[in-house]
Write an enzyme that holds these catalytic residues in place. Structure first.
Site, PDB file in Angstrom:
ATOM      1  N   LYS A   1     105.856 -45.653 -31.607  1.00  0.00           N
ATOM      2  CA  LYS A   1     105.742 -45.528 -33.076  1.00  0.00           C
ATOM      3  C   LYS A   1     106.470 -44.240 -33.457  1.00  0.00           C
ATOM      4  O   LYS A   1     105.907 -43.145 -33.394  1.00  0.00           O
ATOM      5  CB  LYS A   1     104.252 -45.452 -33.456  1.00  0.00           C
ATOM      6  CG  LYS A   1     103.903 -46.016 -34.822  1.00  0.00           C
ATOM      7  CD  LYS A   1     104.575 -45.363 -35.980  1.00  0.00           C
ATOM      8  CE  LYS A   1     103.979 -44.035 -36.333  1.00  0.00           C
ATOM      9  NZ  LYS A   1     104.765 -43.329 -37.375  1.00  0.00           N
TER      10      LYS A   1
ATOM     11  N   GLU B   1     100.755 -33.226 -27.864  1.00  0.00           N
ATOM     12  CA  GLU B   1     101.717 -32.109 -27.924  1.00  0.00           C
ATOM     13  C   GLU B   1     101.811 -31.730 -29.391  1.00  0.00           C
ATOM     14  O   GLU B   1     102.355 -32.488 -30.198  1.00  0.00           O
ATOM     15  CB  GLU B   1     103.095 -32.573 -27.413  1.00  0.00           C
ATOM     16  CG  GLU B   1     103.089 -33.278 -26.069  1.00  0.00           C
ATOM     17  CD  GLU B   1     102.852 -32.335 -24.910  1.00  0.00           C
ATOM     18  OE1 GLU B   1     102.945 -31.119 -25.106  1.00  0.00           O
ATOM     19  OE2 GLU B   1     102.555 -32.831 -23.807  1.00  0.00           O
TER      20      GLU B   1
ATOM     21  N   CYS C   1     108.920 -27.210 -32.923  1.00  0.00           N
ATOM     22  CA  CYS C   1     107.562 -26.790 -32.533  1.00  0.00           C
ATOM     23  C   CYS C   1     107.620 -25.468 -31.779  1.00  0.00           C
ATOM     24  O   CYS C   1     106.692 -24.668 -31.841  1.00  0.00           O
ATOM     25  CB  CYS C   1     106.923 -27.864 -31.670  1.00  0.00           C
ATOM     26  SG  CYS C   1     107.943 -28.325 -30.257  1.00  0.00           S
TER      27      CYS C   1
ATOM     28  N   GLU D   1     101.677 -22.648 -39.179  1.00  0.00           N
ATOM     29  CA  GLU D   1     103.003 -23.193 -38.856  1.00  0.00           C
ATOM     30  C   GLU D   1     103.685 -23.638 -40.154  1.00  0.00           C
ATOM     31  O   GLU D   1     103.222 -24.559 -40.824  1.00  0.00           O
ATOM     32  CB  GLU D   1     102.847 -24.391 -37.908  1.00  0.00           C
ATOM     33  CG  GLU D   1     104.177 -24.905 -37.413  1.00  0.00           C
ATOM     34  CD  GLU D   1     104.043 -26.162 -36.562  1.00  0.00           C
ATOM     35  OE1 GLU D   1     103.292 -27.078 -36.951  1.00  0.00           O
ATOM     36  OE2 GLU D   1     104.703 -26.224 -35.511  1.00  0.00           O
TER      37      GLU D   1
HETATM   38  P1  NAD Z   1     102.828 -35.592 -37.988  1.00  0.00           P
HETATM   39  O1  NAD Z   1     101.590 -35.245 -37.255  1.00  0.00           O
HETATM   40  O2  NAD Z   1     102.760 -35.702 -39.465  1.00  0.00           O
HETATM   41  O3  NAD Z   1     103.388 -36.994 -37.475  1.00  0.00           O
HETATM   42  C1  NAD Z   1     103.728 -37.202 -36.115  1.00  0.00           C
HETATM   43  C2  NAD Z   1     103.621 -38.677 -35.798  1.00  0.00           C
HETATM   44  O4  NAD Z   1     102.245 -39.056 -35.855  1.00  0.00           O
HETATM   45  C3  NAD Z   1     104.334 -39.576 -36.798  1.00  0.00           C
HETATM   46  O5  NAD Z   1     104.871 -40.672 -36.098  1.00  0.00           O
HETATM   47  C4  NAD Z   1     103.214 -40.014 -37.728  1.00  0.00           C
HETATM   48  O6  NAD Z   1     103.460 -41.215 -38.404  1.00  0.00           O
HETATM   49  C5  NAD Z   1     102.054 -40.141 -36.763  1.00  0.00           C
HETATM   50  N1  NAD Z   1     100.713 -39.971 -37.330  1.00  0.00           N
HETATM   51  C6  NAD Z   1     100.354 -39.267 -38.429  1.00  0.00           C
HETATM   52  N2  NAD Z   1      99.006 -39.345 -38.601  1.00  0.00           N
HETATM   53  C7  NAD Z   1      98.529 -40.094 -37.580  1.00  0.00           C
HETATM   54  C8  NAD Z   1      97.215 -40.519 -37.193  1.00  0.00           C
HETATM   55  N3  NAD Z   1      96.122 -40.195 -37.894  1.00  0.00           N
HETATM   56  N4  NAD Z   1      97.095 -41.275 -36.078  1.00  0.00           N
HETATM   57  C9  NAD Z   1      98.173 -41.605 -35.338  1.00  0.00           C
HETATM   58  N5  NAD Z   1      99.434 -41.242 -35.668  1.00  0.00           N
HETATM   59  C10 NAD Z   1      99.611 -40.488 -36.766  1.00  0.00           C
HETATM   60  O7  NAD Z   1     103.938 -34.557 -37.529  1.00  0.00           O
HETATM   61  P2  NAD Z   1     105.427 -34.416 -38.075  1.00  0.00           P
HETATM   62  O8  NAD Z   1     105.397 -33.785 -39.425  1.00  0.00           O
HETATM   63  O9  NAD Z   1     106.187 -35.691 -37.894  1.00  0.00           O
HETATM   64  O10 NAD Z   1     106.020 -33.399 -37.000  1.00  0.00           O
HETATM   65  C11 NAD Z   1     105.898 -32.022 -37.089  1.00  0.00           C
HETATM   66  C12 NAD Z   1     104.792 -31.519 -36.188  1.00  0.00           C
HETATM   67  O11 NAD Z   1     105.011 -31.933 -34.851  1.00  0.00           O
HETATM   68  C13 NAD Z   1     104.766 -29.998 -36.153  1.00  0.00           C
HETATM   69  O12 NAD Z   1     103.437 -29.565 -36.192  1.00  0.00           O
HETATM   70  C14 NAD Z   1     105.401 -29.676 -34.807  1.00  0.00           C
HETATM   71  O13 NAD Z   1     105.043 -28.435 -34.278  1.00  0.00           O
HETATM   72  C15 NAD Z   1     104.907 -30.804 -33.978  1.00  0.00           C
HETATM   73  N6  NAD Z   1     105.750 -30.979 -32.803  1.00  0.00           N
HETATM   74  C16 NAD Z   1     105.230 -30.660 -31.588  1.00  0.00           C
HETATM   75  C17 NAD Z   1     106.022 -30.766 -30.453  1.00  0.00           C
HETATM   76  C18 NAD Z   1     105.481 -30.402 -29.096  1.00  0.00           C
HETATM   77  O14 NAD Z   1     106.111 -30.752 -28.118  1.00  0.00           O
HETATM   78  N7  NAD Z   1     104.364 -29.719 -28.995  1.00  0.00           N
HETATM   79  C19 NAD Z   1     107.333 -31.229 -30.567  1.00  0.00           C
HETATM   80  C20 NAD Z   1     107.822 -31.543 -31.825  1.00  0.00           C
HETATM   81  C21 NAD Z   1     107.014 -31.428 -32.948  1.00  0.00           C
END
Ligand code: NAD
Length: 491
Positions: free
Chosen positions: A190, A264, A298, A394
């Site tokens: 997804k 992550e 991130c 963040e």
């Molecule tokens: P997000 O949490 O909004 O979304 C990430 C994914 O999760 C998307 O595919 C989204 O549709 C899905 N999602 C959202 N709510 C959900 C739920 N309740 N259940 C299941 N899936 C759900 O994050 P974003 O805005 O797309 O990405 C940015 C974030 O990701 C930042 O906080 C960044 O630090 C983090 N990030 C972490 C890493 C790492 O390796 N630690 C790498 C890249 C990004």
């Protein structure tokens, strides 16, 4: 697709058609009937639309992955046979490198210079790295207290629900797909709702590489589709990358359904410049660390800690850099900072910049980029205290806080003084201090005299609110395997 967006694809590229779901080896319409817009971040114009999967669509994809796992069409192959498919996928990606780099730049707003040199090559490298690790998937003979032939087997976990964020769509999906697939799992991916195009293209390339139908399924849609995947009884493991807020819900949901889970999550990376550092190199590193990927990283070096004797020099250099880093069209030569990936992310960063304008801090921003799109200026904030939201939260944009420190202990305390623990770094010429400080920084990865030095062989992941689990390296392969003991009674 608008004329402007079409011009960003080269002759011979696969046309960007409205995205369907990818289930059981083919593109299928979503039974939900819903669509989502895909916008060009540099202009705000509509590029195409993708399917917005409903619960039934997620269930259909998970059922296809379940059948493909249970009948052994993939899990029954030897790891080395599976590796052959990964190697063919890497070769196909290399063949289509320019097309996929352009697609990723168009979808995410990343400068083409980086999608060509980082995103696509890293994905190729990752498929090849895990193909090479196939031979390491092996058990061990054990010596028991009673007469036996006792050994362990390393087996796939089953159906993996891979949920990925918007900021590195190709790299972060590959760092889940490559180890999950070589381990013998089947997958429902997804991708993020804003940036799903490379995931759909990769599904086609993997099928062309010989991946059997149903082994990889892609459901596009929002958080609700991700949540449906977490609940789905056909899914055995959730591999989630995204925000800490969503990660909490995912970990709780996976716990309720007793699924394997890795999360992550977000970060607030501290980069420490000691006064003995090669200052010119340290300043260049500090700038790259906070503007890379428009700060949508991130592991962004979003907090800079500077030893007091060199603080003024460093801040002056950062102010100059914020005003002169080339911000602009991702497809223009020389662009280092592109737009934010979407309006949601732009609004979040703008809300922090608005607060900074009235907060008791000093703010220096680069010029705003004109011409529409989701641009924010690189911004340096000084005069912050450790409890400030600019230091603790963040922001996920090209925004850097800078704080002075007087002693090594103070630097470590400031660096470790947020709930996150993903990436950290230090710039110093003192080799003893380098190792001493690296050992006590609370982070999954620490860089010395550099930043963002990543490789498929080096694991990364979080501690604290940055989550748990590791991506990359043999450690990530372990996350997709489970151990079975076989004991033959020889008594
Ligand atoms: P997000 O949490 O909004 O979304 C990430 C994914 O999760 C998307 O595919 C989204 O549709 C899905 N999602 C959202 N709510 C959900 C739920 N309740 N259940 C299941 N899936 C759900 O994050 P974003 O805005 O797309 O990405 C940015 C974030 O990701 C930042 O906080 C960044 O630090 C983090 N990030 C972490 C890493 C790492 O390796 N630690 C790498 C890249 C990004």
């Amino acid at each position: 697709m608008t004329e402007l967006s079409e011009a960003k694809q080269a002759d011979g590229d696969t046309p960007i058609t409205p995205g369907q779901l990818w289930i059981d080896g083919g593109a299928v319409a979503a039974s939900s009937g819903r669509r989502r817009d895909v916008l060009d971040p540099a202009t705000g114009e509509l590029v195409t639309t993708i399917a917005d999967a409903g619960d039934d669509d997620v269930a259909r994809a998970a059922a296809a992955a379940r059948t493909a796992f249970d009948d052994g069409r993939w899990s029954g192959l030897t790891p080395r046979k599976r590796a052959e498919v990964l190697l063919r996928a890497a070769a196909l990606l290399r063949e289509h490198a320019e097309e996929v780099a352009r697609l990723e730049s168009l979808d995410v707003g990343k400068p083409l210079m980086f999608t060509r040199t980082i995103d696509v090559p890293t994905a190729i490298d990752t498929y090849e790295y895990y193909a090479a690790l196939a031979a390491s998937i092996e058990g061990a003979a054990r010596s028991t207290a009673f007469p036996s032939l006792a050994y362990t087997r390393r087996e796939p976990v089953g159906v993996v629900g891979a949920i990925t964020p918007f900021n590195f769509p190709l790299i972060l999906s590959t760092s889940k797909l490559a180890p999950a697939l070589v381990a013998g799992n089947t997958v429902v991916h997804k991708p993020a709702e804003e940036t799903a195009l490379s995931a759909l293209r990769m599904a086609e390339l993997l099928q062309q590489a010989g991946l059997p139908d149903g082994v990889l399924n892609v459901v596009t849609g929002g958080g609700a589709a991700g949540a449906a995947l977490v609940r789905d009884p056909d899914v055995d493991k959730i591999a989630f990358t995204g925000s800490t807020a969503a990660g909490r819900l995912v970990a709780a949901g996976a716990g309720e359904h007793l699924k394997h889970v890795t999360v992550e999550l977000g970060g607030k990376g501290a980069n420490i410049i000691f006064a003995d550092a090669d200052l010119e190199a340290a300043i260049n590193t500090a700038v790259a660390a906070f503007v890379f990927n428009t700060g949508q990283f991130c592991m962004s070096g979003s907090r800079l800690l500077v030893e007091r004797p060199v603080y003024d020099t460093v801040v002056e250099a950062l102010h100059g850099a914020a005003q002169h880093v080339p911000v602009g069209d991702p497809f223009a030569e020389g662009t280092v900072v592109g737009p934010m990936a979407g309006p949601r992310h732009l609004a979040k960063v703008r809300s922090y910049l608005d607060r900074a304008a009235t907060a008791p801090v000093q703010v220096v921003s680069g010029p705003a980029h004109g011409g529409g799109g989701f641009f924010v200026p690189p911004t340096v904030i000084t005069g912050v205290t450790q409890d400030s939201p600019f230091v603790q939260e963040e922001i996920f944009g090209p925004v850097l806080t800078v704080q002075p420190f007087d002693t090594e202990d103070e630097a470590v305390a400031l660096a470790n003084g947020t709930p996150y623990g993903l990436a950290a770094g230090l710039q110093t010429r003192d080799i003893t201090r380098a190792h001493r400080v690296a050992a006590v920084l609370r982070a999954g990865i620490v860089w010395v005299n550099g930043w963002s030095l990543l490789d498929p062989s080096m694991p990364f992941g979080g501690t604290g609110h940055s989550g748990y689990g590791r991506e990359n390296g043999p450690e990530a392969l372990d996350e997709y395997l489970q151990t079975k003991s076989v004991v033959v009674n020889l008594g």
